[in-house]
Design a protein around this motif. Structure first.
Motif, PDB file in Angstrom:
ATOM      1  N   LEU A  24       4.708   7.136   3.668  1.00  0.00           N
ATOM      2  CA  LEU A  24       3.943   6.716   4.389  1.00  0.00           C
ATOM      3  C   LEU A  24       4.125   5.024   4.430  1.00  0.00           C
ATOM      4  O   LEU A  24       3.824   4.287   3.614  1.00  0.00           O
ATOM      5  CB  LEU A  24       2.297   6.918   4.086  1.00  0.00           C
ATOM      6  CG  LEU A  24       2.109   8.382   4.131  1.00  0.00           C
ATOM      7  CD1 LEU A  24       0.858   8.856   3.456  1.00  0.00           C
ATOM      8  CD2 LEU A  24       2.091   8.977   5.471  1.00  0.00           C
ATOM      9  N   PRO A  25       3.833   4.477   5.471  1.00  0.00           N
ATOM     10  CA  PRO A  25       4.057   2.956   5.832  1.00  0.00           C
ATOM     11  C   PRO A  25       2.781   2.336   5.139  1.00  0.00           C
ATOM     12  O   PRO A  25       1.467   3.010   5.197  1.00  0.00           O
ATOM     13  CB  PRO A  25       4.023   2.686   7.436  1.00  0.00           C
ATOM     14  CG  PRO A  25       4.547   3.861   7.793  1.00  0.00           C
ATOM     15  CD  PRO A  25       4.255   4.919   7.087  1.00  0.00           C
ATOM     16  N   THR A  26       2.857   1.238   4.576  1.00  0.00           N
ATOM     17  CA  THR A  26       1.843   0.377   4.073  1.00  0.00           C
ATOM     18  C   THR A  26       0.681   0.159   5.427  1.00  0.00           C
ATOM     19  O   THR A  26      -0.563   0.323   5.133  1.00  0.00           O
ATOM     20  CB  THR A  26       1.887  -0.894   3.529  1.00  0.00           C
ATOM     21  OG1 THR A  26       2.800  -1.745   4.584  1.00  0.00           O
ATOM     22  CG2 THR A  26       2.766  -0.934   2.483  1.00  0.00           C
ATOM     23  N   SER A  27       1.115   0.006   6.498  1.00  0.00           N
ATOM     24  CA  SER A  27       0.019  -0.138   7.737  1.00  0.00           C
ATOM     25  C   SER A  27      -0.905   1.274   7.946  1.00  0.00           C
ATOM     26  O   SER A  27      -2.069   1.140   8.005  1.00  0.00           O
ATOM     27  CB  SER A  27       0.750  -0.264   9.148  1.00  0.00           C
ATOM     28  OG  SER A  27       1.776   0.617   9.214  1.00  0.00           O
ATOM     29  N   ILE A  28      -0.228   2.374   7.581  1.00  0.00           N
ATOM     30  CA  ILE A  28      -0.981   3.506   7.670  1.00  0.00           C
ATOM     31  C   ILE A  28      -1.855   3.724   6.667  1.00  0.00           C
ATOM     32  O   ILE A  28      -3.215   4.209   6.857  1.00  0.00           O
ATOM     33  CB  ILE A  28      -0.005   4.515   7.564  1.00  0.00           C
ATOM     34  CG1 ILE A  28       0.839   4.681   8.867  1.00  0.00           C
ATOM     35  CG2 ILE A  28      -0.690   6.049   7.437  1.00  0.00           C
ATOM     36  CD1 ILE A  28       0.277   5.411  10.252  1.00  0.00           C
ATOM     37  N   LEU A  29      -1.442   3.455   5.450  1.00  0.00           N
ATOM     38  CA  LEU A  29      -2.212   3.525   4.100  1.00  0.00           C
ATOM     39  C   LEU A  29      -3.272   2.737   4.305  1.00  0.00           C
ATOM     40  O   LEU A  29      -4.542   3.059   3.928  1.00  0.00           O
ATOM     41  CB  LEU A  29      -1.371   3.247   2.954  1.00  0.00           C
ATOM     42  CG  LEU A  29      -0.520   4.580   2.789  1.00  0.00           C
ATOM     43  CD1 LEU A  29       0.586   3.835   1.632  1.00  0.00           C
ATOM     44  CD2 LEU A  29      -1.047   5.494   2.319  1.00  0.00           C
ATOM     45  N   SER A  36      -8.495  -1.862   4.485  1.00  0.00           N
ATOM     46  CA  SER A  36      -8.495  -2.714   3.066  1.00  0.00           C
ATOM     47  C   SER A  36      -7.334  -2.487   2.298  1.00  0.00           C
ATOM     48  O   SER A  36      -6.363  -1.679   2.443  1.00  0.00           O
ATOM     49  CB  SER A  36      -9.807  -2.480   2.511  1.00  0.00           C
ATOM     50  OG  SER A  36     -10.000  -1.143   2.003  1.00  0.00           O
ATOM     51  N   GLY A  37      -7.596  -2.913   1.145  1.00  0.00           N
ATOM     52  CA  GLY A  37      -6.272  -2.626   0.033  1.00  0.00           C
ATOM     53  C   GLY A  37      -5.159  -3.416   0.225  1.00  0.00           C
ATOM     54  O   GLY A  37      -4.291  -3.229  -0.785  1.00  0.00           O
ATOM     55  N   GLY A  38      -4.952  -4.396   1.055  1.00  0.00           N
ATOM     56  CA  GLY A  38      -3.913  -5.037   0.872  1.00  0.00           C
ATOM     57  C   GLY A  38      -3.821  -6.100   0.116  1.00  0.00           C
ATOM     58  O   GLY A  38      -4.881  -6.833  -0.053  1.00  0.00           O
ATOM     59  N   VAL A  39      -2.517  -6.660  -0.339  1.00  0.00           N
ATOM     60  CA  VAL A  39      -2.458  -7.577  -1.430  1.00  0.00           C
ATOM     61  C   VAL A  39      -2.102  -8.900  -0.188  1.00  0.00           C
ATOM     62  O   VAL A  39      -0.709  -8.949  -0.100  1.00  0.00           O
ATOM     63  CB  VAL A  39      -1.416  -7.347  -2.456  1.00  0.00           C
ATOM     64  CG1 VAL A  39      -1.191  -8.638  -3.153  1.00  0.00           C
ATOM     65  CG2 VAL A  39      -1.846  -6.107  -3.238  1.00  0.00           C
ATOM     66  N   CYS A  40      -3.050  -9.590   0.385  1.00  0.00           N
ATOM     67  CA  CYS A  40      -2.609 -10.602   1.348  1.00  0.00           C
ATOM     68  C   CYS A  40      -1.859 -11.670   1.176  1.00  0.00           C
ATOM     69  O   CYS A  40      -2.231 -11.964  -0.218  1.00  0.00           O
ATOM     70  CB  CYS A  40      -4.098 -10.897   2.094  1.00  0.00           C
ATOM     71  SG  CYS A  40      -4.837  -9.395   2.609  1.00  0.00           S
ATOM     72  N   VAL A 159      -8.751  -5.966  -5.794  1.00  0.00           N
ATOM     73  CA  VAL A 159      -8.739  -5.685  -7.144  1.00  0.00           C
ATOM     74  C   VAL A 159      -7.823  -4.464  -7.600  1.00  0.00           C
ATOM     75  O   VAL A 159      -7.713  -3.527  -6.772  1.00  0.00           O
ATOM     76  CB  VAL A 159     -10.235  -5.299  -7.799  1.00  0.00           C
ATOM     77  CG1 VAL A 159     -10.298  -4.602  -8.877  1.00  0.00           C
ATOM     78  CG2 VAL A 159     -11.169  -6.533  -7.501  1.00  0.00           C
ATOM     79  N   VAL A 160      -6.945  -4.866  -8.505  1.00  0.00           N
ATOM     80  CA  VAL A 160      -5.972  -4.009  -8.883  1.00  0.00           C
ATOM     81  C   VAL A 160      -6.386  -3.429 -10.336  1.00  0.00           C
ATOM     82  O   VAL A 160      -6.432  -4.237 -11.084  1.00  0.00           O
ATOM     83  CB  VAL A 160      -4.373  -4.497  -8.752  1.00  0.00           C
ATOM     84  CG1 VAL A 160      -3.369  -3.249  -8.998  1.00  0.00           C
ATOM     85  CG2 VAL A 160      -4.257  -5.110  -7.685  1.00  0.00           C
ATOM     86  N   GLY A 172       4.705  -5.554   3.380  1.00  0.00           N
ATOM     87  CA  GLY A 172       3.917  -6.099   2.572  1.00  0.00           C
ATOM     88  C   GLY A 172       3.439  -4.930   1.268  1.00  0.00           C
ATOM     89  O   GLY A 172       4.060  -3.880   1.108  1.00  0.00           O
ATOM     90  N   VAL A 173       2.111  -5.241   0.926  1.00  0.00           N
ATOM     91  CA  VAL A 173       1.692  -4.091  -0.269  1.00  0.00           C
ATOM     92  C   VAL A 173       0.501  -3.932  -0.031  1.00  0.00           C
ATOM     93  O   VAL A 173      -0.457  -4.630   0.242  1.00  0.00           O
ATOM     94  CB  VAL A 173       1.933  -5.262  -1.527  1.00  0.00           C
ATOM     95  CG1 VAL A 173       1.255  -4.264  -2.913  1.00  0.00           C
ATOM     96  CG2 VAL A 173       3.315  -5.592  -1.876  1.00  0.00           C
ATOM     97  N   VAL A 174       0.128  -2.543  -0.386  1.00  0.00           N
ATOM     98  CA  VAL A 174      -1.046  -1.932  -0.138  1.00  0.00           C
ATOM     99  C   VAL A 174      -1.457  -1.235  -1.754  1.00  0.00           C
ATOM    100  O   VAL A 174      -0.568  -0.639  -2.382  1.00  0.00           O
ATOM    101  CB  VAL A 174      -1.087  -0.992   0.886  1.00  0.00           C
ATOM    102  CG1 VAL A 174      -0.413   0.071   0.797  1.00  0.00           C
ATOM    103  CG2 VAL A 174      -2.861  -0.491   0.811  1.00  0.00           C
ATOM    104  N   VAL A 175      -2.681  -1.319  -2.115  1.00  0.00           N
ATOM    105  CA  VAL A 175      -3.159  -0.483  -3.437  1.00  0.00           C
ATOM    106  C   VAL A 175      -4.048   0.310  -3.038  1.00  0.00           C
ATOM    107  O   VAL A 175      -4.979   0.209  -2.280  1.00  0.00           O
ATOM    108  CB  VAL A 175      -3.783  -1.877  -4.165  1.00  0.00           C
ATOM    109  CG1 VAL A 175      -4.142  -1.039  -5.664  1.00  0.00           C
ATOM    110  CG2 VAL A 175      -2.902  -2.884  -4.632  1.00  0.00           C
TER     111      VAL A 175
END
Length: 227
Positions: A24-29, A36-40, A159-160, A172-175
């Motif tokens: 799954l792409p980070t954009s979908i997640l 939300s959940g992105g490490v901007c 927050v991680v 990028g990164v999503v959590v």
């Protein structure tokens, strides 16, 4: 001698769910996390041909510009972990480079995520472990400590916690919070199916765009128009 606070290990996600996360792409997640959940501000080091990665977070909090505790975290980390380093977003010194990335790869880590700077970009891009960072700086770090491993950290506005699932790709990164992984993955897979149907309608010239005009109140402007 500096202090390193070491927390108990976080939960380990189901291997099957991790595999579905990687699809799954980070954009979908992030859409399925209410956007939300992105490490901007943290992006993949350019040039690396790595696939999308997903793994449980091993969190590190360090004094900005100091990587002593990051070194210790590499020894603590297990295969498949994603090291998430809260460096306070500082860019004046690199927190890791090619030597540490090579060691992380030898330890079997899935990825390195640094809310701070890295260096040796050419070496990182050619390496086996994906690296995501806020910036680049050739100036090296201090090695004095203190720091913390395994506690909650703040990275790029998110927050991680140890054991949360970290997914990284070219965007990028999503959590994903560990207790929500199954729910978010199922929603993401449904969104992928929905978007595939949209793509088919675009190709066929049948995509219904009426929702755009329906969401707007248009006010005509220009010569001869009375507002």
């Amino acid at each position: 001698m500096s202090t390193c606070r070491l927390h108990p290990p976080g939960p380990r996600p189901d291997a099957g769910l991790l595999e579905r996360c990687r699809a799954l792409p980070t954009s979908i997640l992030s859409d399925c996390l209410a956007r939300s959940g992105g490490v901007c501000g943290v992006h993949r080091v350019p040039g690396g041909g790595w696939p999308r990665v997903a793994g449980p977070a091993l969190t590190v909090r360090t004094r900005p510009g100091d990587n002593l505790v990051v070194h210790r975290a590499l020894d603590v980390a297990g295969p498949g972990d994603v090291l998430v380093v809260d460096g306070g977003g500082a860019l004046d010194r690199a927190l890791l480079g090619e030597i540490m990335a090579r060691y992380a790869a030898a330890r079997g880590l899935a990825a390195l995520v640094v809310d701070g700077a890295v260096r040796d970009v050419e070496g990182l891009a050619a390496g086996a472990v994906p690296v995501f960072a806020r910036g680049v700086n050739h100036v090296g770090p201090y090695k004095d400590g203190p720091g913390e491993i395994g506690g909650p950290v703040h990275a790029g506005g998110t927050v991680v916690r140890a054991g949360d699932v970290v997914v990284g790709d070219a965007d990028g990164v999503v959590v994903v919070p560990h207790e929500r992984v199954a729910e978010v993955v199922a929603a993401g897979e449904e969104q992928v199916r929905t978007e595939a149907a949209v793509f088919a309608h675009i190709a066929a010239g049948t995509w219904d765009r009426s929702w755009v005009a329906a969401a707007l109140t248009e006010v005509r402007v220009g010569p001869g128009v009375v507002a």
